[in-house]
Write a protein that holds these residues in place. Structure first.
Motif, mmCIF file in Angstrom:
data_model
loop_
_atom_site.group_PDB
_atom_site.id
_atom_site.type_symbol
_atom_site.label_atom_id
_atom_site.label_comp_id
_atom_site.label_asym_id
_atom_site.label_seq_id
_atom_site.Cartn_x
_atom_site.Cartn_y
_atom_site.Cartn_z
ATOM 1 N N LYS A 41 -2.095 27.156 -4.306
ATOM 2 C CA LYS A 41 -2.760 28.456 -4.322
ATOM 3 C C LYS A 41 -4.184 28.366 -4.854
ATOM 4 O O LYS A 41 -4.429 27.859 -5.943
ATOM 5 C CB LYS A 41 -1.976 29.435 -5.204
ATOM 6 C CG LYS A 41 -0.494 29.555 -4.863
ATOM 7 C CD LYS A 41 -0.259 30.196 -3.515
ATOM 8 C CE LYS A 41 1.230 30.413 -3.270
ATOM 9 N NZ LYS A 41 1.495 30.976 -1.925
ATOM 10 N N ASN A 42 -5.119 28.840 -4.069
ATOM 11 C CA ASN A 42 -6.507 29.017 -4.477
ATOM 12 C C ASN A 42 -7.133 29.927 -3.434
ATOM 13 O O ASN A 42 -7.186 29.570 -2.250
ATOM 14 C CB ASN A 42 -7.241 27.679 -4.551
ATOM 15 C CG ASN A 42 -8.695 27.831 -4.968
ATOM 16 O OD1 ASN A 42 -9.543 28.239 -4.171
ATOM 17 N ND2 ASN A 42 -8.995 27.511 -6.222
ATOM 18 N N ALA A 43 -7.593 31.086 -3.865
ATOM 19 C CA ALA A 43 -8.053 32.096 -2.911
ATOM 20 C C ALA A 43 -9.133 31.561 -1.981
ATOM 21 O O ALA A 43 -9.125 31.830 -0.776
ATOM 22 C CB ALA A 43 -8.557 33.327 -3.660
ATOM 23 N N VAL A 44 -10.069 30.791 -2.534
ATOM 24 C CA VAL A 44 -11.149 30.249 -1.705
ATOM 25 C C VAL A 44 -10.617 29.186 -0.753
ATOM 26 O O VAL A 44 -10.843 29.224 0.453
ATOM 27 C CB VAL A 44 -12.279 29.669 -2.582
ATOM 28 C CG1 VAL A 44 -13.327 28.969 -1.714
ATOM 29 C CG2 VAL A 44 -12.924 30.775 -3.402
ATOM 30 N N MET A 45 -9.893 28.216 -1.305
ATOM 31 C CA MET A 45 -9.440 27.103 -0.485
ATOM 32 C C MET A 45 -8.353 27.500 0.511
ATOM 33 O O MET A 45 -8.286 26.929 1.614
ATOM 34 C CB MET A 45 -8.955 25.955 -1.370
ATOM 35 C CG MET A 45 -10.063 25.168 -2.024
ATOM 36 S SD MET A 45 -11.291 24.526 -0.828
ATOM 37 C CE MET A 45 -10.249 23.630 0.334
ATOM 38 N N ASN A 46 -7.530 28.465 0.185
ATOM 39 C CA ASN A 46 -6.541 28.942 1.159
ATOM 40 C C ASN A 46 -7.248 29.482 2.391
ATOM 41 O O ASN A 46 -6.847 29.215 3.527
ATOM 42 C CB ASN A 46 -5.638 30.008 0.549
ATOM 43 C CG ASN A 46 -4.726 29.487 -0.549
ATOM 44 O OD1 ASN A 46 -4.436 30.199 -1.503
ATOM 45 N ND2 ASN A 46 -4.264 28.251 -0.455
ATOM 46 N N GLY A 47 -8.329 30.220 2.159
ATOM 47 C CA GLY A 47 -9.096 30.761 3.274
ATOM 48 C C GLY A 47 -9.865 29.698 4.036
ATOM 49 O O GLY A 47 -9.944 29.735 5.272
ATOM 50 N N MET A 48 -10.414 28.722 3.314
ATOM 51 C CA MET A 48 -11.195 27.665 3.968
ATOM 52 C C MET A 48 -10.305 26.768 4.817
ATOM 53 O O MET A 48 -10.711 26.299 5.894
ATOM 54 C CB MET A 48 -11.911 26.822 2.915
ATOM 55 C CG MET A 48 -12.953 27.568 2.107
ATOM 56 S SD MET A 48 -14.348 28.171 3.092
ATOM 57 C CE MET A 48 -15.182 26.642 3.483
ATOM 58 N N ALA A 49 -9.091 26.507 4.343
ATOM 59 C CA ALA A 49 -8.201 25.592 5.060
ATOM 60 C C ALA A 49 -7.479 26.257 6.228
ATOM 61 O O ALA A 49 -7.043 25.572 7.157
ATOM 62 C CB ALA A 49 -7.175 25.006 4.093
ATOM 63 N N ALA A 50 -7.369 27.573 6.186
ATOM 64 C CA ALA A 50 -6.567 28.290 7.183
ATOM 65 C C ALA A 50 -6.919 27.939 8.630
ATOM 66 O O ALA A 50 -6.021 27.735 9.449
ATOM 67 C CB ALA A 50 -6.669 29.790 6.950
ATOM 68 N N PRO A 51 -8.213 27.860 8.999
ATOM 69 C CA PRO A 51 -8.523 27.590 10.407
ATOM 70 C C PRO A 51 -8.555 26.112 10.780
ATOM 71 O O PRO A 51 -8.783 25.773 11.957
ATOM 72 C CB PRO A 51 -9.922 28.198 10.559
ATOM 73 C CG PRO A 51 -10.546 28.028 9.216
ATOM 74 C CD PRO A 51 -9.423 28.200 8.228
ATOM 75 N N LEU A 52 -8.330 25.221 9.830
ATOM 76 C CA LEU A 52 -8.471 23.797 10.107
ATOM 77 C C LEU A 52 -7.269 23.249 10.866
ATOM 78 O O LEU A 52 -6.121 23.527 10.532
ATOM 79 C CB LEU A 52 -8.629 23.011 8.806
ATOM 80 C CG LEU A 52 -9.863 23.308 7.956
ATOM 81 C CD1 LEU A 52 -9.837 22.457 6.691
ATOM 82 C CD2 LEU A 52 -11.144 23.051 8.738
ATOM 83 N N SER A 53 -7.553 22.444 11.879
ATOM 84 C CA SER A 53 -6.496 21.707 12.568
ATOM 85 C C SER A 53 -6.212 20.425 11.794
ATOM 86 O O SER A 53 -6.962 20.049 10.890
ATOM 87 C CB SER A 53 -6.936 21.355 13.987
ATOM 88 O OG SER A 53 -8.001 20.399 13.946
#
Length: 203
Positions: A78-90
């Motif tokens: 859990k990390n609000a920034v990193m959860n969002g940054m990683a979401a679109p990554l393949s």
């Protein structure tokens, strides 16, 4: 590059973690550099010594970086920034970005508390037997270089970041590594401080 002799295996490891069945992805450093552009605001252009609250990524084992990105994407870490940054990554994006940061030579850090560094070294090398805390060097190696595909490089990592992660493991706020949760649960604030400072100076 010597550091990437194991990167072919990285692809299958990362793919199995994400549940993708394709087998033959290889890291592309040029693509990784381009994809990592969005990471640079927090982690600097080469993953080096940026803000102390953010981890140093340069020289980190690529398998570990892919694992963390995968777990941010899946919400296991859990990390609000990193959860969002990683979401679109393949998966391929993760492999390429990890390869880019892993290709950078680590820059040595420095311990800053001479009074506690001996305690930190004692815990790192010998653990705390009466608390059931194992020697950190057993998994992360005597110089903090870690063991590729198993344990991350810690040597030279920012004091602030290491301390924050140990506290998060101890408090159950970081839950993606049961072994570290169990170890950190037995560490006092003073011991965490000493360890984080000693780690910062490891090279």
């Amino acid at each position: 590059m010597k550091r990437f002799s194991h990167l072919i295996a990285l692809a299958s490891v990362a793919l199995s973690m994400s549940g993708v069945a394709h087998a033959q992805s290889k890291p592309d450093l040029a693509a990784g550099a381009a994809k990592a552009a969005v990471c640079m605001a927090c982690h600097t252009a080469d993953g080096s010594r940026g803000l102390a609250a953010n981890p140093i990524l340069q020289g980190q084992h690529p398998e570990y970086l892919v694992k963390q990105l995968t777990e941010f994407k899946e919400g296991k870490r859990k990390n609000a920034v990193m959860n969002g940054m990683a979401a679109p990554l393949s998966t391929q994006d993760m492999i390429d970005i990890a390869a880019f940061f892993a290709s950078k030579k680590p820059v040595p850090g420095q311990a800053r508390d001479a009074e506690s560094v001996k305690q930190g070294e004692s815990i790192w090398r010998g653990g705390i037997a009466k608390k059931g805390v194992p020697a950190c060097a057993g998994c992360h190696s005597p110089n903090g270089a870690g063991i590729p595909s198993q344990y991350p490089r810690l040597g030279g990592q920012h004091y602030d970041y290491t301390k924050a992660q140990l506290v998060a493991f101890r408090q159950g706020e970081r839950t993606n590594n049961a072994q570290m949760t169990a170890i950190a649960a037995n560490l006092s604030d003073k011991e965490i401080h000493a360890l984080a400072d000693y780690i910062a100076g490891l090279r």
